[in-house]
Design an enzyme around this catalytic site. Structure first.
Site, PDB file in Angstrom:
ATOM      1  N   ARG A  74      -8.748  12.356  12.198  1.00  0.00           N
ATOM      2  CA  ARG A  74      -7.322  12.102  12.453  1.00  0.00           C
ATOM      3  C   ARG A  74      -6.536  13.413  12.464  1.00  0.00           C
ATOM      4  O   ARG A  74      -6.897  14.378  11.793  1.00  0.00           O
ATOM      5  CB  ARG A  74      -6.797  11.111  11.413  1.00  0.00           C
ATOM      6  CG  ARG A  74      -7.544   9.777  11.557  1.00  0.00           C
ATOM      7  CD  ARG A  74      -7.064   8.751  10.592  1.00  0.00           C
ATOM      8  NE  ARG A  74      -5.678   8.386  10.853  1.00  0.00           N
ATOM      9  CZ  ARG A  74      -4.987   7.575  10.055  1.00  0.00           C
ATOM     10  NH1 ARG A  74      -5.539   7.085   8.957  1.00  0.00           N
ATOM     11  NH2 ARG A  74      -3.743   7.273  10.351  1.00  0.00           N
ATOM     12  N   LYS A  88      -4.921   6.121  14.642  1.00  0.00           N
ATOM     13  CA  LYS A  88      -5.011   5.455  13.334  1.00  0.00           C
ATOM     14  C   LYS A  88      -6.483   5.447  12.888  1.00  0.00           C
ATOM     15  O   LYS A  88      -7.292   6.199  13.407  1.00  0.00           O
ATOM     16  CB  LYS A  88      -4.429   4.047  13.439  1.00  0.00           C
ATOM     17  CG  LYS A  88      -2.919   4.032  13.698  1.00  0.00           C
ATOM     18  CD  LYS A  88      -2.165   4.576  12.515  1.00  0.00           C
ATOM     19  CE  LYS A  88      -0.672   4.588  12.766  1.00  0.00           C
ATOM     20  NZ  LYS A  88       0.062   5.262  11.699  1.00  0.00           N
ATOM     21  N   ASP A 141       2.035  -0.852  11.892  1.00  0.00           N
ATOM     22  CA  ASP A 141       0.788  -1.416  11.362  1.00  0.00           C
ATOM     23  C   ASP A 141       0.601  -2.886  11.767  1.00  0.00           C
ATOM     24  O   ASP A 141      -0.469  -3.455  11.538  1.00  0.00           O
ATOM     25  CB  ASP A 141       0.768  -1.298   9.832  1.00  0.00           C
ATOM     26  CG  ASP A 141       0.652   0.155   9.394  1.00  0.00           C
ATOM     27  OD1 ASP A 141       0.164   0.989  10.189  1.00  0.00           O
ATOM     28  OD2 ASP A 141       1.066   0.473   8.265  1.00  0.00           O
ATOM     29  N   ARG A 160      -6.605   1.875  17.871  1.00  0.00           N
ATOM     30  CA  ARG A 160      -6.294   0.443  17.722  1.00  0.00           C
ATOM     31  C   ARG A 160      -5.938  -0.237  19.045  1.00  0.00           C
ATOM     32  O   ARG A 160      -6.121  -1.447  19.181  1.00  0.00           O
ATOM     33  CB  ARG A 160      -5.169   0.237  16.701  1.00  0.00           C
ATOM     34  CG  ARG A 160      -5.637   0.498  15.289  1.00  0.00           C
ATOM     35  CD  ARG A 160      -4.570   0.252  14.237  1.00  0.00           C
ATOM     36  NE  ARG A 160      -5.156   0.399  12.901  1.00  0.00           N
ATOM     37  CZ  ARG A 160      -4.464   0.566  11.791  1.00  0.00           C
ATOM     38  NH1 ARG A 160      -3.137   0.605  11.836  1.00  0.00           N
ATOM     39  NH2 ARG A 160      -5.081   0.684  10.627  1.00  0.00           N
ATOM     40  N   ARG A 174      -7.128  -3.133   9.624  1.00  0.00           N
ATOM     41  CA  ARG A 174      -6.138  -3.966  10.335  1.00  0.00           C
ATOM     42  C   ARG A 174      -6.751  -4.642  11.571  1.00  0.00           C
ATOM     43  O   ARG A 174      -6.350  -5.729  11.957  1.00  0.00           O
ATOM     44  CB  ARG A 174      -4.902  -3.154  10.698  1.00  0.00           C
ATOM     45  CG  ARG A 174      -4.240  -2.582   9.447  1.00  0.00           C
ATOM     46  CD  ARG A 174      -2.773  -2.356   9.567  1.00  0.00           C
ATOM     47  NE  ARG A 174      -2.308  -1.547   8.444  1.00  0.00           N
ATOM     48  CZ  ARG A 174      -2.000  -2.014   7.229  1.00  0.00           C
ATOM     49  NH1 ARG A 174      -2.063  -3.298   6.969  1.00  0.00           N
ATOM     50  NH2 ARG A 174      -1.611  -1.201   6.263  1.00  0.00           N
ATOM     51  N   SER A 177       6.857   9.662  12.008  1.00  0.00           N
ATOM     52  CA  SER A 177       5.779   9.390  11.051  1.00  0.00           C
ATOM     53  C   SER A 177       6.305   9.517   9.632  1.00  0.00           C
ATOM     54  O   SER A 177       6.767  10.585   9.220  1.00  0.00           O
ATOM     55  CB  SER A 177       4.628  10.378  11.267  1.00  0.00           C
ATOM     56  OG  SER A 177       3.799  10.391  10.130  1.00  0.00           O
ATOM     57  N   LYS A 228       0.834  -1.210   0.000  1.00  0.00           N
ATOM     58  CA  LYS A 228       0.000   0.000   0.000  1.00  0.00           C
ATOM     59  C   LYS A 228       0.869   1.262   0.000  1.00  0.00           C
ATOM     60  O   LYS A 228       0.641   2.178  -0.787  1.00  0.00           O
ATOM     61  CB  LYS A 228      -0.906  -0.060   1.243  1.00  0.00           C
ATOM     62  CG  LYS A 228      -1.835   1.090   1.417  1.00  0.00           C
ATOM     63  CD  LYS A 228      -2.959   0.730   2.362  1.00  0.00           C
ATOM     64  CE  LYS A 228      -2.627   0.937   3.828  1.00  0.00           C
ATOM     65  NZ  LYS A 228      -2.452   2.348   4.207  1.00  0.00           N
ATOM     66  N   SER A 229       1.873   1.302   0.861  1.00  0.00           N
ATOM     67  CA  SER A 229       2.701   2.512   0.965  1.00  0.00           C
ATOM     68  C   SER A 229       3.404   2.819  -0.354  1.00  0.00           C
ATOM     69  O   SER A 229       3.457   3.977  -0.808  1.00  0.00           O
ATOM     70  CB  SER A 229       3.769   2.326   2.054  1.00  0.00           C
ATOM     71  OG  SER A 229       3.169   2.303   3.318  1.00  0.00           O
TER      72      SER A 229
HETATM   73  C1  S3P Z   1       2.430   4.999   6.172  1.00  0.00           C
HETATM   74  C2  S3P Z   1       2.953   5.398   7.364  1.00  0.00           C
HETATM   75  C3  S3P Z   1       2.412   4.979   8.660  1.00  0.00           C
HETATM   76  C4  S3P Z   1       1.524   3.767   8.528  1.00  0.00           C
HETATM   77  C5  S3P Z   1       0.566   3.878   7.396  1.00  0.00           C
HETATM   78  C6  S3P Z   1       1.307   4.056   6.082  1.00  0.00           C
HETATM   79  C7  S3P Z   1       3.052   5.486   4.924  1.00  0.00           C
HETATM   80  O1  S3P Z   1       1.644   6.033   9.199  1.00  0.00           O
HETATM   81  O2  S3P Z   1       0.836   3.527   9.731  1.00  0.00           O
HETATM   82  O3  S3P Z   1      -0.235   2.715   7.289  1.00  0.00           O
HETATM   83  O4  S3P Z   1       2.787   4.907   3.844  1.00  0.00           O
HETATM   84  O5  S3P Z   1       3.814   6.456   4.985  1.00  0.00           O
HETATM   85  P1  S3P Z   1       2.314   7.194  10.123  1.00  0.00           P
HETATM   86  O6  S3P Z   1       3.289   7.915   9.289  1.00  0.00           O
HETATM   87  O7  S3P Z   1       1.158   8.072  10.520  1.00  0.00           O
HETATM   88  O8  S3P Z   1       2.925   6.468  11.269  1.00  0.00           O
END
Ligand code: S3P
EC number: 2.5.1.19
Length: 429
Positions: A122, A341, A314, A345, A388, A167, A21-22
């Site tokens: 959020r 999140k 995650d 969670r 999740r 983050s 996903k990222s």
């Molecule tokens: C992500 C960063 C994380 C993660 C999210 C995807 C990303 O969030 O929890 O599912 O793709 O950069 P945070 O940056 O808020 O920790």
């Protein structure tokens, strides 16, 4: 949709994973900013990356799949986006909203970014603050989306920004805004988070006194690239834990992303006594990948905290499931980010695992779980519309005696559209 999960006798087979996903979000955004056509191999149908793709289209970028499913995105360069005729709808996706706000901050046109009910709760000051320090004109509604970004004439100011919260989304937001700054933008990380943005943009990273300095120089352009998205390690995580907990199991997961800023779960499971092997490690584009085999094993409790947390942020819901089925105590600390999140969670997992008979203490920054071996009992649990949580409870349902039902389980589609089918395909009753 209510998903019913029965206790499984064993899990067998090869799991088909969605694309990461990222990396998918970033491939869509960077392709839009690239000069010319980029191709993305293995772009997923998961709802979150699709939200990013929809937003990019709303910004005037043409993108479509060919007969083989390869996504072609016609980038128009850093200055080529069109003013959107409607708000950018980020759906449930924090990554879409936070990364795209970084891009929008540098545009000569205004935009509004919005999302679903969960996303509108959020925290967004974490991106608005550094962007305002770069000269962006941003309005939030009580610290939340909708985010209104006003037109930016004359470019952004460069910024040296020490992240107050570990983050990757905030880091990436500032780095993307840095592409539009007149000078050198430096993001300083005291605790490392996933590094896909710096890898994919080819940014310079300096290690200075234990900190990471990630640098965007003025004039850094984004080339058109062929991206190939590996399997999602965070999706694999559910099957790594399930294959460990369900007796007599052996699961194979091929072409899984193994970026070291994402794989601390492997170390945690190893420390708990899991039987997981990684083979055929190779590099695909800018990312390491490999094939994973997991076999059943008995687990012991473990402590998880400190600088490890962003690396497995995650995976904590499913680690909590592993902990509930381990022998002895697991303590998860320094994980207060889980409260902001898609849902809270920590609270959701404490409630759901207690419903299955686990002994869980909820702390402000984590959970203390007294594992009770394979003694969970099926019950009705809630996903809280969080993918999740739904999938972690699916794993718990495979181990719990009897039947578990998970309410609003369709939210798995946010990151793993075929999850429930895949779980039942590899389950042996
Ligand atoms: C992500 C960063 C994380 C993660 C999210 C995807 C990303 O969030 O929890 O599912 O793709 O950069 P945070 O940056 O808020 O920790």
């Amino acid at each position: 949709m209510v998903q019913t999960i029965n206790q499984a006798a064993s899990l067998r087979g090869t799991v088909s994973l969605p694309a990461d996903k990222s990396i998918s979000h970033r491939s869509a955004i960077l392709s839009a900013l690239g000069d010319g056509r980029s191709r993305v191999y293995n772009f997923p149908n998961s709802a979150d990356p699709q939200s990013t793709l929809d937003c990019v289209r709303t910004l005037g970028i043409e993108a479509g799949r060919n007969d083989e499913g390869v996504l072609a995105i016609d980038g128009r360069g850093l200055g080529g986006l069109h003013p959107p005729s409607e708000p950018l709808d980020c759906g449930n996706s924090g990554t879409t909203m936070r990364l795209l706000t970084g891009v929008m901050a540098g545009q000569e046109f205004g935009s509004v970014l919005t999302g679903d009910e969960s996303l509108q709760q959020r925290p967004m000051e974490r991106i608005a603050d550094p962007l305002k320090a770069m000269g962006a004109r941003i309005n939030l509604r009580s610290g939340h989306a909708p985010i209104r970004v006003r037109p930016q004439q004359g470019g952004l100011r460069p910024l040296e920004y020490r992240l107050p919260v570990a983050s990757a989304q905030v880091k990436s937001c500032v780095l993307l805004a840095g592409l539009y700054a007149s000078g050198r933008t430096v993001v300083i990380e005291t605790t490392p988070s996933r590094d896909h943005t710096e890898r994919m943009l080819g940014l310079e990273v300096e290690e200075v006194g234990g900190e990471r300095h990630i640098i965007v120089e003025e004039g850094h352009t984004v080339p058109a690239v062929d991206w190939s998205v590996p399997g999602d390690f965070s999706g694999a995580a559910f099957f790594l834990v399930a294959g460990t907990l369900v007796p007599d199991s052996e699961l194979h997961l091929d072409d899984v992303g193994l970026n070291p800023s994402r794989t601390a779960l492997l170390d945690v499971l190893d420390g708990m006594g899991a039987d997981i092997t990684v083979e055929n490690e190779r590099v695909q584009g800018s990312e390491p990948v490999g094939d994973i085999t997991v076999r059943s094993a008995e687990l012991s409790g473990i402590d998880v905290g400190g600088t490890l947390i962003p690396n497995l942020i995650d995976e904590i819901p499913v680690i909590a499931v592993a902990a509930a089925c381990a022998n002895g105590r697991t303590e998860i600390r320094d994980a207060e980010e889980l409260r902001v999140k898609e849902t809270d969670r920590l609270h959701a997992m404490a409630q759901n695992l207690e419903a299955l008979g686990a002994t869980v203490q909820e702390r402000e920054d984590g959970l203390i779980i007294d594992g009770n071996g394979p003694n969970l009992l099926g019950a009705a649990v809630q996903s809280h519309d969080d993918h999740r949580i739904a999938m972690a409870m699916g794993v718990a349902g495979l181990v719990a005696h009897g039947t578990t039902t998970i309410a609003d389980a369709e939210c798995a589609r946010v990151s793993f559209p075929g999850f429930w089918d895949e779980l039942s395909r590899v389950s042996v009753a």
